[in-house]
Design an enzyme around this catalytic site. Sequence first.
Site, PDB file in Angstrom:
ATOM      1  N   GLU A 184      31.692  57.681  36.959  1.00  0.00           N
ATOM      2  CA  GLU A 184      31.015  58.882  37.465  1.00  0.00           C
ATOM      3  C   GLU A 184      31.642  60.172  36.954  1.00  0.00           C
ATOM      4  O   GLU A 184      30.930  61.131  36.634  1.00  0.00           O
ATOM      5  CB  GLU A 184      31.030  58.862  38.992  1.00  0.00           C
ATOM      6  CG  GLU A 184      30.281  60.013  39.622  1.00  0.00           C
ATOM      7  CD  GLU A 184      30.258  59.924  41.141  1.00  0.00           C
ATOM      8  OE1 GLU A 184      30.062  60.964  41.782  1.00  0.00           O
ATOM      9  OE2 GLU A 184      30.422  58.816  41.670  1.00  0.00           O
ATOM     10  N   ASP A 185      32.984  60.222  36.858  1.00  0.00           N
ATOM     11  CA  ASP A 185      33.668  61.497  36.603  1.00  0.00           C
ATOM     12  C   ASP A 185      34.396  61.587  35.269  1.00  0.00           C
ATOM     13  O   ASP A 185      35.045  62.603  35.004  1.00  0.00           O
ATOM     14  CB  ASP A 185      34.673  61.772  37.737  1.00  0.00           C
ATOM     15  CG  ASP A 185      33.978  62.002  39.071  1.00  0.00           C
ATOM     16  OD1 ASP A 185      32.833  62.485  39.053  1.00  0.00           O
ATOM     17  OD2 ASP A 185      34.571  61.695  40.115  1.00  0.00           O
TER      18      ASP A 185
END
Length: 709
Positions: A76-77
């Site tokens: 996600e990051d």
Amino acid sequence: MMRQYELLERVAAYNPNVDEALLNRAYVYAMTKHGGQKRASGDPYFSHPLEVAAILTQMRLDDATIATALLHDTIEDTDATRAEIDQMFGPKIGKLVEGLTKIGRLAFVSQADKQGENLRKLLLAVAEDVRVLLVKLADRLHNMRTIHWVPVHKRGRIAQETMEVYAPLAGKMGIFWMREELEHLAFHVLHPEEAAFIEGKLADKRAEVGSILTDIETELSERLEASGIKAKVMGREKKPYSIFAKMQRKAINFDHLSDIYGFRILVDTTADCYAALGVVHTKWQSVPGRFKDHISTPKQNGYRSIHTTLVGPRKQRIELQIRSHEMHRLAEYGIAAHAFYKDGKMVRQGELARDSEAYSWLRQTIELLSDVDGGAAEFLEHTKLELFQDRVYCFTPRGKLIALPPGATPIDFAYQVHTDVGNTCTGCRINGHSRPLVTPLQSGDEVEIVCKEGAHPPSAWNALAVTGKARAAIRRANREQDRRKFARLGRQLYEAEVVRRADTDIPSLGVAAERLGHPDTESLAYAIGSSAMSASDALAALGFDAGEAPPSAAPANGVSVKIRGHGEDLPITFSPKHTTIPGDRIVGVLQPGEGVMVYPAGANEALAAVAADPHSWVDVSWDLSESSGTLYKAVVRVVAKNGSGVFADLAGALKASQSDLSELTVVMKTPDYRELNLHIEVRDAAHLSRVIEHLQRLDSVVEAARASH
């Protein structure tokens, strides 16, 4: 920040066969990927997944779960990909990490849609492997522990989501210590003044109570030991949020609470639980209505314990929980306590005890995902309804136990048995007696559902149902029913258009659907019936001339949509400003997405609608070939002489003509006469004529006629 070797030591403390190579790879990979990223506090971002992993070591989880915690934010990051994680850590861990990745690249109409879609994705992943949920809960817990670093305008939304979704979800999974901490942290964000007030009151209470708690612990321990029961007695104080919730629920203030302090008795076996109960009930008076046996009837999440309230040694109320050490472990750690251990050995690959009550609830919740038409926000609503409820336990006539939330009705019971049972439910018997379907159920009730083939749930049930499962099924059934009605209307509209044009080359609806790219005939019929496209537009798309607009009067060839009553077979509604009964001359106006609105012939509203859109005109006529049994409202204007017995005469005439009076209005009264409007129910125009004829025969009636419709 915890060091690499410290994490390994924590896991090795409960799992001597820890896969050090796996955890070392995950540690280094996550730290490298997060690189120079910082949290709002200024700490290295990697401190967050490391703390999440540390929380999960407290729950003694397996190596793959700890590795997933370290990696949970990488896709996600960072620039990490699922393929890369699969290659380095295996597809099982890759799937776990992907299940924890939010849906961040879609455009959502509202925050509720986004929240609902992320919850939907999470629960789908959890249905395959519960470790996804355990990592997510630990992730949320650490985020709440550090929420004071988050910008103020974001804290409320995060805390509200925690209180509404993640804390009750932890409770449903039986992880009570985590639920309590999540509630505690969210409570301080959402209600800081109330939290400070209650904590101040608790501090005063502790000073007031002094050594009483210790004295009660000692007396309970000595009494149990004298009876030959090996037990551990612990006093405990209610959490601030639990106190706040009870004050709100009971509408009482802090000083009226009698159960701020409670005691827990831990024993070795189930038999010891009941033996301990016998000791305390023999020694001290029990409070009526305050006893629950969750050992013989566990809660839906598998929680087992005996709850009782006594008038204790100091003549004050004492809440007691009696459970075995094993029950206590399950009560604290829930599904995590038995998901990965059997006979003291680690269960590899995160095998889940799929027969557990908590997982059974989860599977039922996932069933709501089949209602894809409901949308993400609707799914979120249903899930919250399920999360916030305690249980009422009822039985089928064959003795099957059905768990429902408080306030549930036989409608909810029917859908909990099976969706088909709910959809065809027409009545019920509770404990052998016929009862309304809106009757609130009580624990211990035996419920028998009466079904009728071909029945379908009224849309009004959606407001009466309590469970998310019932509401979802009712909405789905109503949508399917509406789709069938619109499709039937679409077929008739297409047929009427074909007949009106008298063109033998026009293809059938099935052929038209295929040529226009619809998956089946039903799809095109629904599109026409719901006004997504008109029959004329469909023919124009097939290469036929649009033709003239439909006439504004009944067609000479008699082609029309046949209706029986209030939308029994078609999406038909009647103008609320007019009274229309079978036998009246009527016209229809097609309203996009709503079906046909029926008006009396010549109604100004109908003429105005057709003037605005000539193609909205629908030729309709009554289908009098079969009586539907429906009653219709009509208004009869009566001028009667003043005198005694007038109303009795009117009632007698209505009874003789087999009509019911629903409303009576006095329009005008003079010394000699009075003018009345009788709102009656009739089957059709012929029935109305008979009613008027009976009224006209009365000596007291000067005039009787149908009021303008």
